[in-house]
Design a protein around this motif. Structure first.
Motif, PDB file in Angstrom:
ATOM      1  N   UNK A 341     -46.526  -0.053 -76.917  1.00  0.00           N
ATOM      2  CA  UNK A 341     -45.603  -1.051 -76.473  1.00  0.00           C
ATOM      3  C   UNK A 341     -46.031  -1.968 -75.274  1.00  0.00           C
ATOM      4  N   UNK A 342     -46.960  -2.567 -75.604  1.00  0.00           N
ATOM      5  CA  UNK A 342     -47.604  -3.614 -74.526  1.00  0.00           C
ATOM      6  C   UNK A 342     -46.781  -4.885 -74.362  1.00  0.00           C
ATOM      7  N   UNK A 343     -47.144  -5.738 -73.488  1.00  0.00           N
ATOM      8  CA  UNK A 343     -46.201  -7.000 -73.278  1.00  0.00           C
ATOM      9  C   UNK A 343     -47.092  -8.008 -74.313  1.00  0.00           C
ATOM     10  N   UNK A 344     -48.308  -8.004 -74.398  1.00  0.00           N
ATOM     11  CA  UNK A 344     -48.921  -8.972 -75.146  1.00  0.00           C
ATOM     12  C   UNK A 344     -50.340  -8.743 -75.935  1.00  0.00           C
ATOM     13  N   UNK A 345     -50.616  -9.444 -76.730  1.00  0.00           N
ATOM     14  CA  UNK A 345     -52.101  -9.266 -77.285  1.00  0.00           C
ATOM     15  C   UNK A 345     -52.923 -10.478 -77.064  1.00  0.00           C
ATOM     16  N   UNK A 346     -54.119 -10.454 -76.503  1.00  0.00           N
ATOM     17  CA  UNK A 346     -54.694 -11.601 -76.233  1.00  0.00           C
ATOM     18  C   UNK A 346     -56.039 -11.626 -77.027  1.00  0.00           C
ATOM     19  N   UNK A 347     -56.389 -12.467 -77.754  1.00  0.00           N
ATOM     20  CA  UNK A 347     -57.584 -12.527 -78.752  1.00  0.00           C
ATOM     21  C   UNK A 347     -58.612 -13.360 -78.099  1.00  0.00           C
ATOM     22  N   UNK A 348     -59.940 -12.842 -78.133  1.00  0.00           N
ATOM     23  CA  UNK A 348     -61.073 -13.643 -77.537  1.00  0.00           C
ATOM     24  C   UNK A 348     -62.445 -13.213 -78.428  1.00  0.00           C
ATOM     25  N   UNK A 349     -63.426 -13.873 -78.019  1.00  0.00           N
ATOM     26  CA  UNK A 349     -64.604 -13.630 -78.501  1.00  0.00           C
ATOM     27  C   UNK A 349     -65.172 -14.938 -79.523  1.00  0.00           C
ATOM     28  N   UNK A 354     -63.996 -19.636 -82.972  1.00  0.00           N
ATOM     29  CA  UNK A 354     -64.302 -20.363 -84.173  1.00  0.00           C
ATOM     30  C   UNK A 354     -62.985 -20.890 -84.656  1.00  0.00           C
ATOM     31  N   UNK A 355     -61.910 -20.143 -84.805  1.00  0.00           N
ATOM     32  CA  UNK A 355     -60.608 -20.418 -85.565  1.00  0.00           C
ATOM     33  C   UNK A 355     -59.614 -19.900 -84.657  1.00  0.00           C
ATOM     34  N   UNK A 356     -59.259 -20.280 -83.540  1.00  0.00           N
ATOM     35  CA  UNK A 356     -58.033 -19.669 -82.625  1.00  0.00           C
ATOM     36  C   UNK A 356     -57.005 -19.643 -83.572  1.00  0.00           C
ATOM     37  N   UNK A 357     -56.578 -20.982 -83.851  1.00  0.00           N
ATOM     38  CA  UNK A 357     -55.172 -21.004 -84.490  1.00  0.00           C
ATOM     39  C   UNK A 357     -54.955 -19.769 -85.634  1.00  0.00           C
ATOM     40  N   UNK A 358     -55.987 -19.909 -86.481  1.00  0.00           N
ATOM     41  CA  UNK A 358     -55.766 -19.191 -87.600  1.00  0.00           C
ATOM     42  C   UNK A 358     -55.695 -17.274 -87.519  1.00  0.00           C
ATOM     43  N   UNK A 375     -37.460  -3.319 -84.203  1.00  0.00           N
ATOM     44  CA  UNK A 375     -36.661  -3.344 -82.879  1.00  0.00           C
ATOM     45  C   UNK A 375     -36.059  -4.878 -82.746  1.00  0.00           C
ATOM     46  N   UNK A 376     -35.526  -5.168 -81.670  1.00  0.00           N
ATOM     47  CA  UNK A 376     -34.991  -6.501 -81.461  1.00  0.00           C
ATOM     48  C   UNK A 376     -35.890  -7.737 -81.965  1.00  0.00           C
ATOM     49  N   UNK A 377     -35.414  -8.271 -83.156  1.00  0.00           N
ATOM     50  CA  UNK A 377     -36.605  -9.375 -83.473  1.00  0.00           C
ATOM     51  C   UNK A 377     -36.763 -10.633 -82.486  1.00  0.00           C
ATOM     52  N   UNK A 378     -35.941 -10.714 -81.432  1.00  0.00           N
ATOM     53  CA  UNK A 378     -36.337 -11.675 -80.589  1.00  0.00           C
ATOM     54  C   UNK A 378     -37.281 -11.574 -79.463  1.00  0.00           C
ATOM     55  N   UNK A 379     -37.391 -10.190 -79.604  1.00  0.00           N
ATOM     56  CA  UNK A 379     -38.456  -9.722 -78.199  1.00  0.00           C
ATOM     57  C   UNK A 379     -39.833  -9.394 -79.081  1.00  0.00           C
ATOM     58  N   UNK A 380     -40.276 -10.171 -80.066  1.00  0.00           N
ATOM     59  CA  UNK A 380     -41.951  -9.943 -80.511  1.00  0.00           C
ATOM     60  C   UNK A 380     -42.649 -10.196 -79.607  1.00  0.00           C
ATOM     61  N   UNK A 381     -43.768  -9.365 -79.623  1.00  0.00           N
ATOM     62  CA  UNK A 381     -44.816  -9.428 -78.657  1.00  0.00           C
ATOM     63  C   UNK A 381     -45.617 -10.621 -78.871  1.00  0.00           C
ATOM     64  N   UNK A 382     -45.866 -11.664 -77.901  1.00  0.00           N
ATOM     65  CA  UNK A 382     -46.780 -12.719 -78.249  1.00  0.00           C
ATOM     66  C   UNK A 382     -48.090 -12.202 -78.537  1.00  0.00           C
ATOM     67  N   UNK A 383     -48.766 -13.255 -79.439  1.00  0.00           N
ATOM     68  CA  UNK A 383     -50.228 -13.194 -79.847  1.00  0.00           C
ATOM     69  C   UNK A 383     -50.783 -14.326 -79.142  1.00  0.00           C
ATOM     70  N   UNK A 384     -51.787 -14.381 -78.600  1.00  0.00           N
ATOM     71  CA  UNK A 384     -52.522 -15.628 -78.082  1.00  0.00           C
ATOM     72  C   UNK A 384     -53.768 -15.678 -78.111  1.00  0.00           C
ATOM     73  N   UNK A 385     -54.641 -16.638 -78.607  1.00  0.00           N
ATOM     74  CA  UNK A 385     -56.155 -16.747 -78.430  1.00  0.00           C
ATOM     75  C   UNK A 385     -56.446 -17.162 -76.970  1.00  0.00           C
TER      76      UNK A 385
END
Lengths: 411, 411
Positions: A341-349, A354-358, A375-385
């Motif tokens: 149950x973390x706040x967000x997911x950050x993607x890197x590497x 090479x395809x951050x959007x995808x 859960x509550x749909x509005x509270x989806x955990x953001x995923x960012x590159x």
DNA sequence: GCACTTTGGCAACAGCGTTGCGAAAGTGGG
DNA sequence: CCCACTTTCGCAACGCTGTTGCCAAAGTGC
């Protein structure tokens, strides 16, 4: 920029930095921390804690600065206590006044800011083909950088790599701080050296474990070797943890945030930040994300198991099927989000870059789907590159030494 | 935190309990804790912290007791500080002298122990077919118990369940403590009431989410309703978290331990203990272990996803293939151990209790295999089936109120 | 019985954040 | 312009923390 060793003010300031949070690699201020239980706190520890807290708020305020009363509100301390604490910090050269805010009907608030030049730290990223070293100030701003190729596979044993890292660090300190040795710079403003490298290791003892394909590294006491060679505090950590720490200390994150940094490059790993500090686990081996099994009896992985996330994901990348790689990664990320149950997911590497959007979209879809289901749909955990410049890990490695100054050490 | 305006030693003692760690559900002692960042600490907070630490050591020492000097060694405080702290605790009735140890050449050490009767807490376990309430003392020892059937499916709405829980708690307090209301008992030694129930909920706000199959519960503010009804502090949590907390506070665990409690009954869930406190995550939804996907595109699960651990595991149990259930569970547990690097895995729940050896061995095998692949083989994470009496969750629910007294609150 | 060791409290102390209060530095109305 | 008012912020006194210095108490062992 900064005073050389020997000049009084510089030495005092450096002392101030390393003692602000009770020292970098020893027992925290005041009462000894014993293994097997949390420790008691005395007045020295209390002062260190509050000083580190204020320093952290100053750092997060950045160039905007922050007023004494705001510090008081954020810490819960009285304005008078904040005045005393900031007076000590100013005396040590760690904070300074920087203008004033607009008045709201009375005396305008005086803005305080961190003095970045009061402390420096070296971060070294030992990658499979190169060694990158950066020198950062207290703000985390890079003020010097060096890069040299180093093929880990053909390097003549561990000692040669120690020498390469040490030489890079010393050259960097010399060219930027003007000190002719790390030891001399330590007397000035250098807090220490942080080293990040791939593969499992014991962060607490600073000993390497078996890096895949490099049996000669197993059990090598890298930290102690570097401490002997350089004469300054050294911290060793996994590259993913260093990157995660660097992200945790950016101004965007507040103090109590929690997130996972998922790194997809030649391998797959994760750094977990919980409550503003890196979670390393009982044996400092946490974050083995690549070998999470997500397909029972799936294709074999190099680790000996079957259906590992890393094997599935890298295979998809190999095939050129980035969408599928993102989907697979998303399953793992959704598992992680549900479990912690973390706040967000950050993607890197490199692969993500090479395809951050995808990747952001593919992983985000799986994470959002889980959130919608339970859960509550509005509270989806953001995923960012994350932008993920090539220096991310090296900068995070430098933060290994700075984090304790701001009370983010050994969470 | 409502100590009624009553006089006498009882009221003083109750006050002592609830203030020892700065209160149960409000701001910690001294300085206010604001959302978005850790808080500053003043002398009141320092005293609370050290007092809670000493209380925790006294509790863990159990009937053996612990000497002042040993407390000093374990906390890192000076013996004189410990003397002062224990004097305050004795004055409040929370600690007492209990004999002396054998001399080692000088004055023998005086043994101190916790006074269990100085505080009580009610734990209520709302299960799908019954409501179990226990009254425990500061040691966690059950001193009273009540059980009544309650079919959640046919219960006439949330308010009826509130009434059932409240009635159970009040009857229990009345019959054991001799108080005719929880409010009156609060003036004596009752710290509060903890309620554990299945399904997702917001621990921090005390609001229920959608329990599978019970839409009428979604959004119900259970904690506030019970506080109004009973007039004592109330804490609400998931059953798995309560069980995990109860296990975390048994004498066997040291203060900084971390483990996962995996519960396999009618459903599958987990409670995570990290650093001696329950990890609940940003929205207090952590521990959703049952819907970890471990088989890409596997069989559909009731949650809407495919290949969930719960679906696979329960299906195997249904088929009578306990070995396979254990193997599947082991894959999930190994993932968890790798990700978080915890100290141990504890298995519980009705299904596990039916074949504890099979589950412990099956799960242990998978966890050990992973450890052998990527770490030091000798340091395999132990997997144990906990005895798991029917009262485990109820006892843990009671600990929801006691944990903050011992500094284990809101990790 | 005496020397010694160890425990643990009393008293004095340095240092923490807090409280009381006043100086400094603005705004805004007459 | 002057004056009342508001707001910021530091000095001084204070209460309380854990620490230090010292000594009485209570054992062991020769």
């Amino acid at each position: 920029m900064t005073a050389e060793a020997g000049s009084g003010g510089g030495a005092e300031r450096a002392q101030a930095v390393s003692s602000a949070a009770g020292g970098v690699s020893g027992a925290p201020g005041g009462a000894a921390r014993l293994p097997g239980g949390p420790s008691g706190v005395n007045l020295l520890g209390l002062r260190s804690h509050n000083a580190a807290l204020v320093l952290d708020l100053l750092r997060r305020a950045g160039a905007d600065g922050i007023s004494r009363l705001e510090l008081a509100e954020r810490t819960g301390l009285t304005p008078q206590a904040v005045s005393k604490i900031t007076a000590r910090l100013r005396e040590r050269g760690l904070a300074a006044e920087a203008g004033r805010r607009a008045s709201t009907g009375g005396k305008p608030r005086t803005v305080l800011r961190l003095v970045p030049e009061a402390g420096h730290s070296v971060g070294v990223h030992v990658d499979r083909d190169e060694v990158r070293a950066v020198l950062v100030d207290l703000n985390g701003t890079v003020v010097g950088e060096r890069l040299r190729p180093l093929d880990l596979e053909t390097a003549a044993g561990a000692q040669a790599v120690v020498e390469a890292v040490a030489a890079q660090a010393e050259a960097l300190v010399g060219q930027v701080l003007g000190a002719d040795s790390a030891r001399a710079a330590s007397a000035a403003t250098l807090v220490g050296v942080g080293v990040a490298l791939p593969g499992p290791l014991d962060h607490r003892r600073g000993v390497l474990h078996r890096v895949t394909g490099f049996p000669q590294w197993d059990g090598f006491p890298l930290r102690d070797a570097l401490v002997r060679r350089l004469g300054v505090p050294v911290v060793v950590d996994k590259d993913t943890n260093a990157a995660a720490l660097g992200l945790a200390l950016t101004a965007a994150e507040d103090g109590g945030g929690s997130f996972a940094y998922v790194h997809l490059g030649t391998g797959l790993g994760a750094g977990l930040v919980i409550g503003g500090t890196v979670h390393r686990g009982a044996r400092t081996g946490a974050g083995e994300f690549g070998h999470q099994v997500i397909q029972l009896d799936g294709p074999p992985c190099g680790c000996g198991d079957r259906g590992c996330l890393e094997a599935l994901c890298l295979a998809a990348v190999e095939r050129g099927d980035v969408e599928e790689a993102a989907r697979v990664l998303g399953v793992g990320a959704a598992n992680l989000v549900g479990l912690l149950d973390i706040d967000r997911v950050l993607l890197g590497g490199r692969t993500v870059a090479g395809a951050p959007g995808v990747f952001a979209a593919g992983v985000g879809e799986r994470v959002a789907a889980r959130a919608a289901r339970e859960g509550v749909p509005g509270e989806a955990v953001p995923v960012l590159a994350v932008p993920g410049g090539a220096r991310t890990v090296a900068e995070g490695a430098a933060q290994l030494l700075l984090a304790p100054v701001f009370g983010r050490g050994e969470g």
